[in-house]
Design a protein around this motif. Sequence first.
Motif, PDB file in Angstrom:
ATOM      1  N   ILE A  56       7.657   9.751  -1.834  1.00 14.09           N
ATOM      2  CA  ILE A  56       6.362   9.440  -2.436  1.00 14.09           C
ATOM      3  C   ILE A  56       6.048   8.004  -2.061  1.00 14.09           C
ATOM      4  O   ILE A  56       6.760   7.088  -2.458  1.00 14.09           O
ATOM      5  CB  ILE A  56       6.376   9.653  -3.957  1.00 14.09           C
ATOM      6  CG1 ILE A  56       6.587  11.145  -4.250  1.00 14.09           C
ATOM      7  CG2 ILE A  56       5.090   9.135  -4.594  1.00 14.09           C
ATOM      8  CD1 ILE A  56       6.716  11.502  -5.714  1.00 14.09           C
ATOM      9  N   GLN A  88      -1.151  16.833  -5.690  1.00 17.17           N
ATOM     10  CA  GLN A  88      -0.953  16.755  -7.132  1.00 17.17           C
ATOM     11  C   GLN A  88       0.520  16.996  -7.432  1.00 17.17           C
ATOM     12  O   GLN A  88       1.158  17.807  -6.765  1.00 17.17           O
ATOM     13  CB  GLN A  88      -1.768  17.848  -7.841  1.00 17.17           C
ATOM     14  CG  GLN A  88      -3.263  17.724  -7.711  1.00 17.17           C
ATOM     15  CD  GLN A  88      -3.772  16.534  -8.484  1.00 17.17           C
ATOM     16  OE1 GLN A  88      -3.388  16.296  -9.618  1.00 17.17           O
ATOM     17  NE2 GLN A  88      -4.637  15.756  -7.850  1.00 17.17           N
ATOM     18  N   LEU A  89       1.049  16.305  -8.435  1.00 17.04           N
ATOM     19  CA  LEU A  89       2.364  16.679  -8.949  1.00 17.04           C
ATOM     20  C   LEU A  89       2.145  17.844  -9.889  1.00 17.04           C
ATOM     21  O   LEU A  89       1.170  17.865 -10.652  1.00 17.04           O
ATOM     22  CB  LEU A  89       2.998  15.529  -9.735  1.00 17.04           C
ATOM     23  CG  LEU A  89       3.627  14.411  -8.931  1.00 17.04           C
ATOM     24  CD1 LEU A  89       4.212  13.364  -9.871  1.00 17.04           C
ATOM     25  CD2 LEU A  89       4.703  14.926  -8.014  1.00 17.04           C
ATOM     26  N   SER A  90       3.028  18.828  -9.849  1.00 15.87           N
ATOM     27  CA  SER A  90       2.849  19.982 -10.735  1.00 15.87           C
ATOM     28  C   SER A  90       3.003  19.550 -12.187  1.00 15.87           C
ATOM     29  O   SER A  90       3.719  18.599 -12.513  1.00 15.87           O
ATOM     30  CB  SER A  90       3.845  21.090 -10.408  1.00 15.87           C
ATOM     31  OG  SER A  90       5.117  20.771 -10.938  1.00 15.87           O
ATOM     32  N   ILE A  93       6.668  19.339 -13.403  1.00 16.38           N
ATOM     33  CA  ILE A  93       7.405  18.108 -13.097  1.00 16.38           C
ATOM     34  C   ILE A  93       7.022  17.026 -14.101  1.00 16.38           C
ATOM     35  O   ILE A  93       7.889  16.338 -14.659  1.00 16.38           O
ATOM     36  CB  ILE A  93       7.124  17.636 -11.652  1.00 16.38           C
ATOM     37  CG1 ILE A  93       7.732  18.619 -10.644  1.00 16.38           C
ATOM     38  CG2 ILE A  93       7.657  16.231 -11.427  1.00 16.38           C
ATOM     39  CD1 ILE A  93       7.358  18.336  -9.195  1.00 16.38           C
ATOM     40  N   LEU A 129       9.280   7.680  -9.618  1.00 11.93           N
ATOM     41  CA  LEU A 129       8.407   8.088  -8.521  1.00 11.93           C
ATOM     42  C   LEU A 129       8.484   7.122  -7.341  1.00 11.93           C
ATOM     43  O   LEU A 129       8.414   7.529  -6.189  1.00 11.93           O
ATOM     44  CB  LEU A 129       6.960   8.216  -8.982  1.00 11.93           C
ATOM     45  CG  LEU A 129       6.632   9.404  -9.859  1.00 11.93           C
ATOM     46  CD1 LEU A 129       5.180   9.359 -10.299  1.00 11.93           C
ATOM     47  CD2 LEU A 129       6.941  10.718  -9.171  1.00 11.93           C
ATOM     48  N   MET A 136      11.059  18.375  -0.840  1.00 14.97           N
ATOM     49  CA  MET A 136       9.899  18.669  -1.677  1.00 14.97           C
ATOM     50  C   MET A 136       9.297  20.010  -1.293  1.00 14.97           C
ATOM     51  O   MET A 136       9.129  20.290  -0.122  1.00 14.97           O
ATOM     52  CB  MET A 136       8.850  17.568  -1.520  1.00 14.97           C
ATOM     53  CG  MET A 136       9.371  16.213  -1.887  1.00 14.97           C
ATOM     54  SD  MET A 136       8.109  14.952  -1.672  1.00 14.97           S
ATOM     55  CE  MET A 136       9.047  13.509  -2.140  1.00 14.97           C
ATOM     56  N   THR A 147      -0.080  21.033  -4.007  1.00 18.45           N
ATOM     57  CA  THR A 147       0.625  20.662  -5.228  1.00 18.45           C
ATOM     58  C   THR A 147       2.119  20.595  -4.967  1.00 18.45           C
ATOM     59  O   THR A 147       2.704  21.530  -4.429  1.00 18.45           O
ATOM     60  CB  THR A 147       0.326  21.670  -6.355  1.00 18.45           C
ATOM     61  OG1 THR A 147      -1.088  21.686  -6.581  1.00 18.45           O
ATOM     62  CG2 THR A 147       1.032  21.304  -7.642  1.00 18.45           C
ATOM     63  N   LEU A 148       2.726  19.491  -5.345  1.00 15.80           N
ATOM     64  CA  LEU A 148       4.164  19.288  -5.236  1.00 15.80           C
ATOM     65  C   LEU A 148       4.813  19.993  -6.421  1.00 15.80           C
ATOM     66  O   LEU A 148       4.605  19.606  -7.569  1.00 15.80           O
ATOM     67  CB  LEU A 148       4.459  17.790  -5.249  1.00 15.80           C
ATOM     68  CG  LEU A 148       5.872  17.316  -5.093  1.00 15.80           C
ATOM     69  CD1 LEU A 148       6.526  17.893  -3.850  1.00 15.80           C
ATOM     70  CD2 LEU A 148       5.896  15.805  -5.046  1.00 15.80           C
TER      71      LEU A 148
END
Length: 169
Positions: A56, A88-90, A93, A129, A136, A147-148
Amino acid sequence: MGRGIAASGDVETANRKENIGATGKCSDFHAPHFHYLSQLPSLLEVSKRIIVKAHISTVLDKIGTSKDKREWTLSVRINDGTGYLDCQLSHHILESAIGPVRETIRKSNSNLTQRKIIIQKMKNFGDYLSSVNGIMELDLSAPAGPTLTNIRQPTSTDITLFRQCLAQR
């Protein structure tokens, strides 16, 4: 290429230890592919989920909530050395790091001690982060855009098999 995508390279590696065949051969190693972000434009046509080894590089906004206040939201930029992708981070997470949205908001409004704890959790997550460098999983078909969905550290098996495959090329 669309906004938030930049690229310039190519490679494959492994997914998970349990997905690697017992022989340790490259044909086993390539089962689910690692991809470089530079491959993304061509992958968008054929893949809904991909796996990359990346870090990241930038947090693009502050942690927020969805309009209905049921999910956390946060945009980040990931980079693998060949390109980058804004995603986007899920929610999962974010929730595992911070806690459920409604409960967290309720606690932060209930007393100062709880608010300080939540602020510290968010700070710790921000620190985490800034050091994320791992494997990933990305969902390219998510309604909110890429989306991650999962982050994990490479295992010694991942590294050993990757080296073996590079030596065979």
